[in-house]
Motif scaffolding. Structure first.
Motif, PDB file in Angstrom:
ATOM      1  N   THR A   8       0.847  -1.109  -0.026  1.00  0.00           N
ATOM      2  CA  THR A   8       0.074   0.008   0.022  1.00  0.00           C
ATOM      3  C   THR A   8       0.839   1.347   0.169  1.00  0.00           C
ATOM      4  O   THR A   8       2.117   1.162   0.465  1.00  0.00           O
ATOM      5  CB  THR A   8      -0.742  -0.129   1.301  1.00  0.00           C
ATOM      6  N   ALA A   9       0.468   2.209  -0.672  1.00  0.00           N
ATOM      7  CA  ALA A   9       0.900   3.521  -0.498  1.00  0.00           C
ATOM      8  C   ALA A   9       0.050   4.710  -0.153  1.00  0.00           C
ATOM      9  O   ALA A   9      -0.743   4.784  -1.078  1.00  0.00           O
ATOM     10  CB  ALA A   9       1.898   3.909  -2.040  1.00  0.00           C
ATOM     11  N   PHE A  10       0.403   5.319   0.888  1.00  0.00           N
ATOM     12  CA  PHE A  10      -0.526   6.321   1.036  1.00  0.00           C
ATOM     13  C   PHE A  10       0.070   7.812   1.170  1.00  0.00           C
ATOM     14  O   PHE A  10       1.421   7.879   1.561  1.00  0.00           O
ATOM     15  CB  PHE A  10      -0.904   6.048   2.820  1.00  0.00           C
ATOM     16  N   VAL A  11      -0.463   8.944   0.807  1.00  0.00           N
ATOM     17  CA  VAL A  11       0.136  10.132   1.123  1.00  0.00           C
ATOM     18  C   VAL A  11      -0.234  10.314   2.759  1.00  0.00           C
ATOM     19  O   VAL A  11      -1.138  10.238   3.467  1.00  0.00           O
ATOM     20  CB  VAL A  11      -0.840  11.306   0.636  1.00  0.00           C
ATOM     21  N   ARG A  12       0.906  11.193   3.198  1.00  0.00           N
ATOM     22  CA  ARG A  12       1.001  11.544   4.824  1.00  0.00           C
ATOM     23  C   ARG A  12       1.441  13.026   4.611  1.00  0.00           C
ATOM     24  O   ARG A  12       2.408  13.419   4.330  1.00  0.00           O
ATOM     25  CB  ARG A  12       1.733  10.875   5.419  1.00  0.00           C
ATOM     26  N   PRO A  13       0.285  13.744   5.120  1.00  0.00           N
ATOM     27  CA  PRO A  13       0.383  15.281   5.338  1.00  0.00           C
ATOM     28  C   PRO A  13       1.408  15.451   6.646  1.00  0.00           C
ATOM     29  O   PRO A  13       1.115  14.708   7.502  1.00  0.00           O
ATOM     30  CB  PRO A  13      -0.688  15.899   5.398  1.00  0.00           C
ATOM     31  N   GLU A  14       2.502  15.990   6.299  1.00  0.00           N
ATOM     32  CA  GLU A  14       3.529  16.576   7.539  1.00  0.00           C
ATOM     33  C   GLU A  14       3.758  18.092   7.726  1.00  0.00           C
ATOM     34  O   GLU A  14       3.301  18.573   6.702  1.00  0.00           O
ATOM     35  CB  GLU A  14       4.965  15.656   7.359  1.00  0.00           C
ATOM     36  N   LYS A  15       4.424  18.642   8.765  1.00  0.00           N
ATOM     37  CA  LYS A  15       4.628  19.671   8.745  1.00  0.00           C
ATOM     38  C   LYS A  15       5.952  20.052   8.966  1.00  0.00           C
ATOM     39  O   LYS A  15       6.866  19.174   9.562  1.00  0.00           O
ATOM     40  CB  LYS A  15       4.080  20.374  10.202  1.00  0.00           C
ATOM     41  N   ASP A  16       6.421  21.063   7.988  1.00  0.00           N
ATOM     42  CA  ASP A  16       8.130  21.244   8.212  1.00  0.00           C
ATOM     43  C   ASP A  16       8.485  22.207   9.371  1.00  0.00           C
ATOM     44  O   ASP A  16       7.582  22.457   9.987  1.00  0.00           O
ATOM     45  CB  ASP A  16       8.600  21.837   6.827  1.00  0.00           C
ATOM     46  N   ALA A  17       9.732  22.606   9.295  1.00  0.00           N
ATOM     47  CA  ALA A  17      10.120  23.437  10.690  1.00  0.00           C
ATOM     48  C   ALA A  17       9.397  24.624  10.473  1.00  0.00           C
ATOM     49  O   ALA A  17       9.179  25.471  11.598  1.00  0.00           O
ATOM     50  CB  ALA A  17      11.411  23.885  10.605  1.00  0.00           C
ATOM     51  N   GLU A  18       8.979  25.346   9.553  1.00  0.00           N
ATOM     52  CA  GLU A  18       8.097  26.582   9.566  1.00  0.00           C
ATOM     53  C   GLU A  18       6.608  26.265   9.428  1.00  0.00           C
ATOM     54  O   GLU A  18       5.653  27.288   9.538  1.00  0.00           O
ATOM     55  CB  GLU A  18       8.370  27.594   8.108  1.00  0.00           C
ATOM     56  N   GLY A  19       6.289  25.192   9.889  1.00  0.00           N
ATOM     57  CA  GLY A  19       4.845  24.855   9.978  1.00  0.00           C
ATOM     58  C   GLY A  19       3.980  24.627   8.822  1.00  0.00           C
ATOM     59  O   GLY A  19       2.785  24.619   8.902  1.00  0.00           O
ATOM     60  N   ARG A  20       4.638  24.880   7.761  1.00  0.00           N
ATOM     61  CA  ARG A  20       4.038  24.629   6.381  1.00  0.00           C
ATOM     62  C   ARG A  20       3.790  23.077   6.054  1.00  0.00           C
ATOM     63  O   ARG A  20       4.601  21.989   6.442  1.00  0.00           O
ATOM     64  CB  ARG A  20       4.915  24.860   5.297  1.00  0.00           C
ATOM     65  N   THR A  21       2.779  22.904   5.354  1.00  0.00           N
ATOM     66  CA  THR A  21       2.153  21.408   5.207  1.00  0.00           C
ATOM     67  C   THR A  21       2.910  20.815   3.891  1.00  0.00           C
ATOM     68  O   THR A  21       2.927  21.481   3.119  1.00  0.00           O
ATOM     69  CB  THR A  21       0.605  21.241   4.810  1.00  0.00           C
ATOM     70  N   TYR A  22       3.705  19.706   4.124  1.00  0.00           N
ATOM     71  CA  TYR A  22       4.142  19.157   2.951  1.00  0.00           C
ATOM     72  C   TYR A  22       3.677  17.675   2.794  1.00  0.00           C
ATOM     73  O   TYR A  22       3.110  17.064   3.943  1.00  0.00           O
ATOM     74  CB  TYR A  22       5.655  19.117   2.909  1.00  0.00           C
ATOM     75  N   TYR A  23       3.809  16.982   1.708  1.00  0.00           N
ATOM     76  CA  TYR A  23       3.167  15.521   1.810  1.00  0.00           C
ATOM     77  C   TYR A  23       4.340  14.635   1.324  1.00  0.00           C
ATOM     78  O   TYR A  23       5.242  14.681   0.627  1.00  0.00           O
ATOM     79  CB  TYR A  23       2.208  15.730   0.337  1.00  0.00           C
ATOM     80  N   ALA A  24       4.241  13.489   2.345  1.00  0.00           N
ATOM     81  CA  ALA A  24       5.209  12.466   2.274  1.00  0.00           C
ATOM     82  C   ALA A  24       4.337  11.214   1.712  1.00  0.00           C
ATOM     83  O   ALA A  24       3.286  11.345   1.681  1.00  0.00           O
ATOM     84  CB  ALA A  24       5.893  12.222   3.477  1.00  0.00           C
ATOM     85  N   THR A  25       5.173  10.154   1.549  1.00  0.00           N
ATOM     86  CA  THR A  25       4.485   8.957   1.257  1.00  0.00           C
ATOM     87  C   THR A  25       4.663   7.641   2.008  1.00  0.00           C
ATOM     88  O   THR A  25       6.014   7.596   2.606  1.00  0.00           O
ATOM     89  CB  THR A  25       4.958   8.512  -0.158  1.00  0.00           C
ATOM     90  N   TRP A  26       3.965   6.920   2.704  1.00  0.00           N
ATOM     91  CA  TRP A  26       4.046   5.831   3.697  1.00  0.00           C
ATOM     92  C   TRP A  26       3.862   4.593   2.796  1.00  0.00           C
ATOM     93  O   TRP A  26       2.639   4.388   2.298  1.00  0.00           O
ATOM     94  CB  TRP A  26       2.970   6.076   4.853  1.00  0.00           C
ATOM     95  N   PHE A  27       4.668   3.701   3.117  1.00  0.00           N
ATOM     96  CA  PHE A  27       4.399   2.382   2.241  1.00  0.00           C
ATOM     97  C   PHE A  27       4.534   1.344   3.552  1.00  0.00           C
ATOM     98  O   PHE A  27       5.094   1.209   4.539  1.00  0.00           O
ATOM     99  CB  PHE A  27       5.770   2.267   1.546  1.00  0.00           C
ATOM    100  N   ASP A  28       3.557   0.296   3.315  1.00  0.00           N
ATOM    101  CA  ASP A  28       3.310  -0.832   4.036  1.00  0.00           C
ATOM    102  C   ASP A  28       3.350  -2.142   3.014  1.00  0.00           C
ATOM    103  O   ASP A  28       3.028  -2.021   1.886  1.00  0.00           O
ATOM    104  CB  ASP A  28       2.019  -0.841   4.698  1.00  0.00           C
ATOM    105  N   LEU A  29       4.210  -3.141   3.525  1.00  0.00           N
ATOM    106  CA  LEU A  29       4.233  -4.257   2.583  1.00  0.00           C
ATOM    107  C   LEU A  29       3.867  -5.400   3.461  1.00  0.00           C
ATOM    108  O   LEU A  29       4.280  -5.604   4.637  1.00  0.00           O
ATOM    109  CB  LEU A  29       5.852  -4.547   2.462  1.00  0.00           C
ATOM    110  N   TYR A  30       2.930  -6.087   3.107  1.00  0.00           N
ATOM    111  CA  TYR A  30       2.189  -7.329   3.658  1.00  0.00           C
ATOM    112  C   TYR A  30       2.640  -8.667   2.774  1.00  0.00           C
ATOM    113  O   TYR A  30       2.575  -8.860   1.445  1.00  0.00           O
ATOM    114  CB  TYR A  30       0.742  -7.031   3.680  1.00  0.00           C
ATOM    115  N   ARG A  31       2.868  -9.629   3.669  1.00  0.00           N
ATOM    116  CA  ARG A  31       3.137 -10.896   2.809  1.00  0.00           C
ATOM    117  C   ARG A  31       1.812 -12.089   3.434  1.00  0.00           C
ATOM    118  O   ARG A  31       1.283 -11.825   4.463  1.00  0.00           O
ATOM    119  CB  ARG A  31       4.474 -11.856   3.330  1.00  0.00           C
ATOM    120  N   ILE A  32       1.062 -12.716   2.198  1.00  0.00           N
ATOM    121  CA  ILE A  32       0.066 -13.235   2.451  1.00  0.00           C
ATOM    122  C   ILE A  32       0.475 -14.937   2.535  1.00  0.00           C
ATOM    123  O   ILE A  32       1.016 -15.299   1.438  1.00  0.00           O
ATOM    124  CB  ILE A  32      -1.348 -12.878   1.402  1.00  0.00           C
TER     125      ILE A  32
END
Length: 176
Positions: free
Chosen positions: A126-150
């Protein structure tokens, strides 16, 4: 020599523009998020579609809705957890979910901004967008990945980029 000087001048102009804050890095632009999750789950291969559905529904019911008591429907008893902040096994996942999020109503769709759902063999990412805050308090967008084995129709193993120094989080608080 003239072409080298022109290239150097252009590079300096680009650098100066970026340094002056005139060019905003792409990470500060809100990304496009697919609305149609069913198309992300679909696959011409029925097994890959089933694996993606398993992960999607586990995330929707257990991780998004916080219904830890339903984890056994999706997670193997001997589940291997590579997140250093969660214990091993089904019980470890249940404890982690209970300690990081409240129970919520089950939604028909994931509310976290899902960018992509990929399956290959026994693995689903899965790949999700994650809003985060930089040192100045501005929102930026990172990506979070999860890998699952079935394995045998259950999620048997999980990886994510969580570090030991990271606090436990409820990712549902990271919506756009």
């Amino acid at each position: 020599m003239r072409s080298i000087m022109l290239a150097a001048t252009a590079l300096l102009a680009i650098t100066a523009t970026a340094a002056a804050g005139e060019e905003k890095p792409l990470a500060y632009e809100k990304p496009q998020i697919p609305e149609d999750h069913e198309s992300l789950i679909a696959s011409d291969d029925p097994q890959l579609a089933a694996n993606k559905r398993l992960v999607y529904d586990m995330y929707r019911i257990v991780l998004q809705a916080g219904l830890a008591d339903r984890a056994h429907e999706y997670i193997a008893v001997d589940y291997v957890q590579h997140n250093p902040n969660a214990a091993q096994g089904l019980d470890g996942l249940i404890d982690y979910v209970r300690s990081t999020r409240p129970e919520r109503p089950i939604k028909d769709k994931l509310e976290l901004p899902l960018i992509h759902l990929m399956a290959e063999g026994d693995y689903v990412t899965t790949a999700f967008v994650r809003p985060e805050k930089d040192a100045e308090g501005r929102t930026y967008y990172a990506t979070w990945f999860d890998l699952y084995r079935i394995e045998d129709g259950k999620i048997a193993e999980h990886w994510d980029p969580m570090l030991k120094s990271d606090p436990k989080i409820d990712p549902n608080d990271r919506q756009i």
